[in-house]
Design a protein around this motif. Structure first.
Motif, short mmCIF file in Angstrom:
data_model
loop_
_atom_site.label_atom_id
_atom_site.label_comp_id
_atom_site.label_asym_id
_atom_site.label_seq_id
_atom_site.Cartn_x
_atom_site.Cartn_y
_atom_site.Cartn_z
N GLY A 193 0.87 -1.25 -0.11
CA GLY A 193 0.04 0.11 -0.21
C GLY A 193 1.00 1.33 -0.04
O GLY A 193 1.79 1.55 0.81
N LEU A 194 0.58 2.32 -0.89
CA LEU A 194 1.35 3.36 -1.06
C LEU A 194 1.13 4.13 0.36
O LEU A 194 0.30 4.34 0.67
CB LEU A 194 0.82 4.29 -2.22
CG LEU A 194 1.54 5.48 -2.56
CD1 LEU A 194 3.08 5.18 -2.89
CD2 LEU A 194 0.97 6.31 -3.66
N THR B 276 8.59 0.88 -5.61
CA THR B 276 8.56 2.48 -6.07
C THR B 276 8.68 3.27 -5.03
O THR B 276 8.09 3.09 -3.71
CB THR B 276 7.18 2.78 -6.61
OG1 THR B 276 6.13 2.47 -5.90
CG2 THR B 276 6.96 1.73 -7.98
N MET B 277 9.44 4.54 -5.33
CA MET B 277 9.62 5.52 -4.03
C MET B 277 9.76 6.74 -4.67
O MET B 277 10.16 7.07 -5.81
CB MET B 277 10.89 5.30 -3.44
CG MET B 277 10.82 4.06 -2.34
SD MET B 277 12.24 4.03 -1.21
CE MET B 277 13.33 2.60 -2.12
N GLY B 278 9.38 7.88 -4.00
CA GLY B 278 9.59 9.19 -4.22
C GLY B 278 9.30 10.39 -3.53
O GLY B 278 8.55 10.07 -2.39
N PRO B 279 9.42 11.64 -3.81
CA PRO B 279 8.86 12.85 -2.78
C PRO B 279 7.64 12.97 -2.47
O PRO B 279 7.18 13.70 -1.68
CB PRO B 279 9.61 13.79 -3.48
CG PRO B 279 9.65 13.54 -5.00
CD PRO B 279 9.90 12.04 -5.08
N ASP C 216 2.24 11.30 -6.31
CA ASP C 216 2.34 10.95 -7.76
C ASP C 216 3.82 11.22 -8.34
O ASP C 216 3.83 11.76 -9.50
CB ASP C 216 1.25 12.32 -8.12
CG ASP C 216 1.86 13.73 -7.87
OD1 ASP C 216 2.67 13.51 -6.88
OD2 ASP C 216 1.03 14.69 -8.08
N ASP C 217 4.92 11.11 -7.51
CA ASP C 217 6.03 11.26 -8.02
C ASP C 217 7.18 10.16 -7.49
O ASP C 217 7.80 10.47 -6.80
CB ASP C 217 6.84 12.72 -7.93
CG ASP C 217 8.09 12.86 -8.20
OD1 ASP C 217 8.64 12.10 -9.23
OD2 ASP C 217 8.85 13.82 -8.11
N GLY D 8 10.09 10.45 5.43
CA GLY D 8 9.36 11.17 4.59
C GLY D 8 9.17 11.00 3.08
O GLY D 8 8.80 11.70 2.25
N THR D 9 9.58 9.69 2.73
CA THR D 9 9.61 9.13 1.19
C THR D 9 8.10 8.33 1.10
O THR D 9 8.15 7.28 1.64
CB THR D 9 10.83 8.40 0.83
OG1 THR D 9 12.00 8.90 1.13
CG2 THR D 9 10.78 7.82 -0.48
#
Length: 149
Positions: free
Chosen positions: A49-50, A70-73, A76-77, A95-96
Motif C-alpha cells: 500500500g502506497l 517504487t519510491m519518491g518525494p 504522484d512522483d 518522508g519518502t
C-alpha cells in the motif's frame, strides 16, 4: 514458527524462517524503545500500500517472492523504481512515499525494521484491509514506552 513480541526485552529468533513461514499481512515480531521488526506476506498481485512515514526510516528485506519497489518525494512522483526478489534489501528514508508490489505468482515474504517504532507491540494484521481499519481507528499506535520524535 511462533513469534511473540517480548517488548524491549532481549530476543533472538530465526528471522529468515519466521519471514518465509509468515502468512499474515503484518506481524510485529519485536518492539524496542527505538526500533521495531515486523514480518509481512503480500499476496500475488497486491502491495504493501502506497504510504509515507514522515519521521520513520525503514529497512525491508525480501526473503521469498518477486516484487517491484517504487519510491519518491510525493504520491504522484515515484521516480525510484526497482525490481526486487529474495535477498534484496530496500531502504526507505523518512518522508519518502513508497510501495512494494508483488509481481510474482506466490506470496512476497519480507521483513521490515522501523526506526523509530511505528506499530503497536505484538500487533497482528491478517490482511491489508484489517491493518488499514486498525490504523484509521487509532488501534495501531506505538507503545508509550517507545521513544518517538
Amino acid at each position: 514458527m511462533t513469534i511473540k513480541d517480548r517488548g524491549p526485552q532481549p530476543n533472538a529468533f530465526d528471522i529468515e524462517t519466521a519471514t518465509v513461514e509468515n502468512s499474515t499481512y503484518r506481524t510485529v515480531a519485536w518492539t524496542g524503545r527505538y526500533l521495531q521488526v515486523t514480518l509481512m506476506s503480500i499476496p500475488a498481485g497486491e502491495s504493501i500500500g502506497l504510504e509515507v512515514h514522515e519521521e520513520t526510516d525503514q529497512f525491508l528485506r525480501i526473503d521469498a517472492g518477486e516484487g517491484r519497489v517504487t519510491m519518491g518525494p510525493a504520491a504522484d512522483d515515484l521516480s525510484f523504481q526497482q525490481d526486487v526478489s529474495d535477498g534484496w534489501s530496500i531502504q526507505v528514508p523518512a518522508g519518502t512515499w513508497h510501495d512494494v508490489i508483488n509481481t510474482g505468482d506466490e506470496p512476497l515474504r519480507l521483513y521490515a525494521v522501523y526506526a523509530p517504532t511505528h506499530h503497536a507491540a505484538g500487533k497482528v494484521h491478517a490482511t491489508y484491509a484489517e491493518a488499514t481499519i486498525d490504523e484509521e481507528s487509532g488501534g495501531d499506535e506505538p507503545p508509550e514506552w517507545t521513544v518517538q520524535p
